[in-house]
Design a protein around this motif. Structure first.
Motif, mmCIF file in Angstrom:
data_model
loop_
_atom_site.group_PDB
_atom_site.id
_atom_site.type_symbol
_atom_site.label_atom_id
_atom_site.label_comp_id
_atom_site.label_asym_id
_atom_site.label_seq_id
_atom_site.Cartn_x
_atom_site.Cartn_y
_atom_site.Cartn_z
ATOM 1 N N ASP A 86 -16.076 -6.763 1.748
ATOM 2 C CA ASP A 86 -15.949 -6.957 2.660
ATOM 3 C C ASP A 86 -14.312 -7.080 2.952
ATOM 4 N N GLY A 87 -13.639 -6.040 3.808
ATOM 5 C CA GLY A 87 -12.254 -6.324 3.942
ATOM 6 C C GLY A 87 -11.591 -5.184 4.625
ATOM 7 N N MET A 88 -10.422 -5.113 4.467
ATOM 8 C CA MET A 88 -9.516 -3.959 5.263
ATOM 9 C C MET A 88 -8.983 -2.951 4.121
ATOM 10 N N ILE A 89 -9.247 -1.713 4.570
ATOM 11 C CA ILE A 89 -8.655 -0.731 3.523
ATOM 12 C C ILE A 89 -7.210 -0.655 3.850
ATOM 13 N N ARG A 90 -6.485 -1.043 2.791
ATOM 14 C CA ARG A 90 -4.855 -0.979 2.964
ATOM 15 C C ARG A 90 -4.406 0.688 2.675
ATOM 16 N N ASP A 91 -4.878 1.009 1.655
ATOM 17 C CA ASP A 91 -4.358 2.356 1.249
ATOM 18 C C ASP A 91 -5.484 3.013 0.350
ATOM 19 N N PHE A 92 -5.364 4.234 0.052
ATOM 20 C CA PHE A 92 -6.104 4.915 -0.908
ATOM 21 C C PHE A 92 -5.426 6.228 -1.026
ATOM 22 N N GLY A 93 -5.713 6.919 -2.234
ATOM 23 C CA GLY A 93 -5.373 8.322 -2.432
ATOM 24 C C GLY A 93 -5.214 8.629 -3.908
ATOM 25 N N ARG A 94 -4.736 9.680 -4.259
ATOM 26 C CA ARG A 94 -4.732 10.304 -5.650
ATOM 27 C C ARG A 94 -3.493 9.596 -6.363
ATOM 28 N N ILE A 95 -3.655 9.466 -7.670
ATOM 29 C CA ILE A 95 -2.715 8.927 -8.734
ATOM 30 C C ILE A 95 -2.131 10.131 -9.325
ATOM 31 N N ASN A 96 -0.824 10.260 -9.560
ATOM 32 C CA ASN A 96 -0.381 11.446 -10.097
ATOM 33 C C ASN A 96 0.111 11.303 -11.283
ATOM 34 N N ASP A 97 0.626 11.984 -12.015
ATOM 35 C CA ASP A 97 1.066 11.844 -13.452
ATOM 36 C C ASP A 97 1.811 10.781 -13.875
ATOM 37 N N SER A 98 2.386 10.026 -12.768
ATOM 38 C CA SER A 98 3.048 8.848 -13.075
ATOM 39 C C SER A 98 2.408 7.687 -13.215
ATOM 40 N N SER A 99 2.744 6.797 -13.991
ATOM 41 C CA SER A 99 1.975 5.489 -13.692
ATOM 42 C C SER A 99 2.398 4.504 -12.745
ATOM 43 N N ARG A 100 3.476 4.825 -12.017
ATOM 44 C CA ARG A 100 4.216 4.369 -10.984
ATOM 45 C C ARG A 100 3.989 4.943 -9.603
ATOM 46 N N LYS A 124 -4.201 7.774 -15.031
ATOM 47 C CA LYS A 124 -3.171 8.898 -14.410
ATOM 48 C C LYS A 124 -4.291 10.043 -13.851
ATOM 49 N N ASN A 125 -3.632 10.541 -13.003
ATOM 50 C CA ASN A 125 -4.558 11.858 -12.305
ATOM 51 C C ASN A 125 -5.826 11.444 -11.704
ATOM 52 N N GLY A 126 -6.125 10.017 -11.863
ATOM 53 C CA GLY A 126 -7.111 9.703 -11.026
ATOM 54 C C GLY A 126 -7.167 9.186 -9.469
ATOM 55 N N HIS A 127 -7.731 8.289 -9.052
ATOM 56 C CA HIS A 127 -7.676 7.759 -7.731
ATOM 57 C C HIS A 127 -7.626 6.396 -7.670
ATOM 58 N N TYR A 128 -7.124 5.746 -6.435
ATOM 59 C CA TYR A 128 -7.060 4.301 -6.015
ATOM 60 C C TYR A 128 -7.640 4.185 -4.622
ATOM 61 N N ILE A 129 -7.969 2.823 -4.519
ATOM 62 C CA ILE A 129 -7.904 2.251 -3.147
ATOM 63 C C ILE A 129 -8.163 0.980 -3.212
ATOM 64 N N ILE A 130 -7.524 0.354 -2.172
ATOM 65 C CA ILE A 130 -7.019 -0.952 -2.028
ATOM 66 C C ILE A 130 -7.625 -1.745 -0.766
ATOM 67 N N PHE A 131 -8.237 -2.968 -1.221
ATOM 68 C CA PHE A 131 -8.882 -3.616 0.028
ATOM 69 C C PHE A 131 -8.537 -4.918 -0.021
ATOM 70 N N TYR A 132 -7.939 -5.253 1.310
ATOM 71 C CA TYR A 132 -7.390 -6.575 1.551
ATOM 72 C C TYR A 132 -8.384 -7.598 2.214
ATOM 73 N N LEU A 133 -8.719 -8.668 1.654
ATOM 74 C CA LEU A 133 -9.701 -9.890 2.195
ATOM 75 C C LEU A 133 -8.948 -10.939 2.801
#
Length: 264
Positions: A86-100, A124-133
Motif C-alpha cells: 500500500d502506498g503512493m506511486i512516486r514514479d515509473f518507467g523504462r530503464i534505458n541502456d544507462s545504469s543512471r 538495463k532496458n527493463g522497467h522500474y516503479i517506485i512506491f512511497y509508504l
C-alpha cells in the motif's frame, strides 16, 4: 541559503541520535495513548485492521499491523505483476541502456543501488516503479509475482528521509540508504524488490517462510514508512494504462503485464 538549511535539516533527520529517539518513542507503552488520535488524523481504515485499535500496545505495533483476511483482492493472471505494498506511486518507467537515470528530484544509479555492475547490467532496458509508504500506510510487503526467491542481500548504512525533501537534499537516498534487496525469478525473467530504509531506523524484516511464493504472499515488513522499488528485467513488460504518478495504490492491484514469455 534556503537550500543549505533544508539540506542541514535532512541530514539531522538522518542522524542516529534523532532516529533512536523516534524508535524509543514509538515503541514505548505510553505511545499507545496517542494511537486513537493518530488513527483519526491519518484516516486509517479501522475495519481493515486485524485487531481492534485498543489492542495495539504501541505505535510501532500499529505501524506493523496485519490486515484482516480478505481485505485485499489479489490479481493473479499468469503474466501480471502486482503492487507489493500500500502506498503512493512516486514514479515509473523504462530503464534505458544507462545504469543512471533521473527520478523526481534525485538520481538512481543501478550499480550503486544493487551493489555490482553485473546486477545493474541485468536491469538495463527493463522497467522500474517506485512506491512511497508514509507513516499511515500498511507497512507489510508482499510478493509482486508468482516465483522463487533467488537471493537476498543488504547494502548501505546511513539512511536519509525518502520524502520530497529527502530526495531533493539527501545524498541519493534511493541508491545509498540502507536497503534490503530480494531478487525473484518467474517464467518472465527476474524482478528485484528493493526495500529502502529511512531515518536510520533501518528496520526491515523478512518474514517469508519459504522461497517459493504466490502472488501476494507476505515477504517482509517495515517498522516505519519508507520506499519500495521494483526493478523488472524483462523489456517486454508494459505498465497498466491506469497507473498515474502521485496516486495511491494498494497491494494486490495489477500494475502491468508481460507481453509474451521473456525466455526464462
Amino acid at each position: 541559503m534556503l537550500k543549505r538549511i533544508f539540506k542541514l535539516f535532512v541530514e539531522l533527520s538522518g542522524n542516529k541520535f534523532f532516529s533512536a529517539i523516534l524508535v524509543k518513542t514509538t515503541t514505548s507503552k505510553w505511545s499507545k495513548y496517542i494511537i486513537p488520535l493518530f488513527v483519526k488524523v491519518y484516516k486509517i481504515d479501522k475495519d481493515e485492521m486485524e485487531l481492534h485499535v485498543s489492542d495495539y500496545e504501541s505505535l510501532h505495533l500499529l505501524f506493523t499491523r496485519k490486515l484482516k483476511s480478505g481485505s485485499r483482492q489479489i490479481a493473479s493472471e499468469s503474466n501480471c505483476l502486482i503492487s507489493p505494498v500500500d502506498g503512493m506511486i512516486r514514479d515509473f518507467g523504462r530503464i534505458n541502456d544507462s545504469s543512471r537515470f533521473p527520478v523526481k528530484n534525485t538520481e538512481i544509479d543501478l550499480r550503486e543501488m544493487l551493489g555490482s555492475d553485473e546486477k545493474a547490467q541485468k536491469y538495463k532496458n527493463g522497467h522500474y516503479i517506485i512506491f512511497y509508504l508514509s507513516p499511515q500506510n500498511y507497512h507489510r510487503i508482499h510478493s509482486p509475482i508468482k516465483g522463487n526467491i533467488l537471493s537476498s542481500w543488504i547494502l548501505g548504512g546511513v539512511s536519509y528521509p525518502v520524502n520530497d525533501w529527502g530526495l531533493k537534499y539527501g545524498k541519493r537516498p534511493l541508491s545509498t540508504n540502507f536497503r534490503l534487496i530480494t531478487e525473484m525469478e518467474s517464467n518472465y525473467q527476474d524482478v528485484a524488490i528493493v526495500k529502502v530504509g529511512a531515518l536510520n531506523v533501518n528496520s526491515i524484516h523478512l518474514t517469508n517462510e519459504t522461497n517459493t511464493l504466490q502472488y501476494g504472499d507476505e515477504l517482509a515488513y517495515f517498522s516505519f514508512g519508507s520506499t519500495v522499488i521494483l526493478l523488472i528485467e524483462n523489456e517486454n513488460f508494459s505498465f497498466s494504462s491506469h497507473l498515474k504518478e502521485e496516486t495511491a495504490i494498494k497491494y494486490g492491484e495489477q500494475i502491468g503485464g508481460y507481453l509474451h514469455d521473456g525466455g526464462a
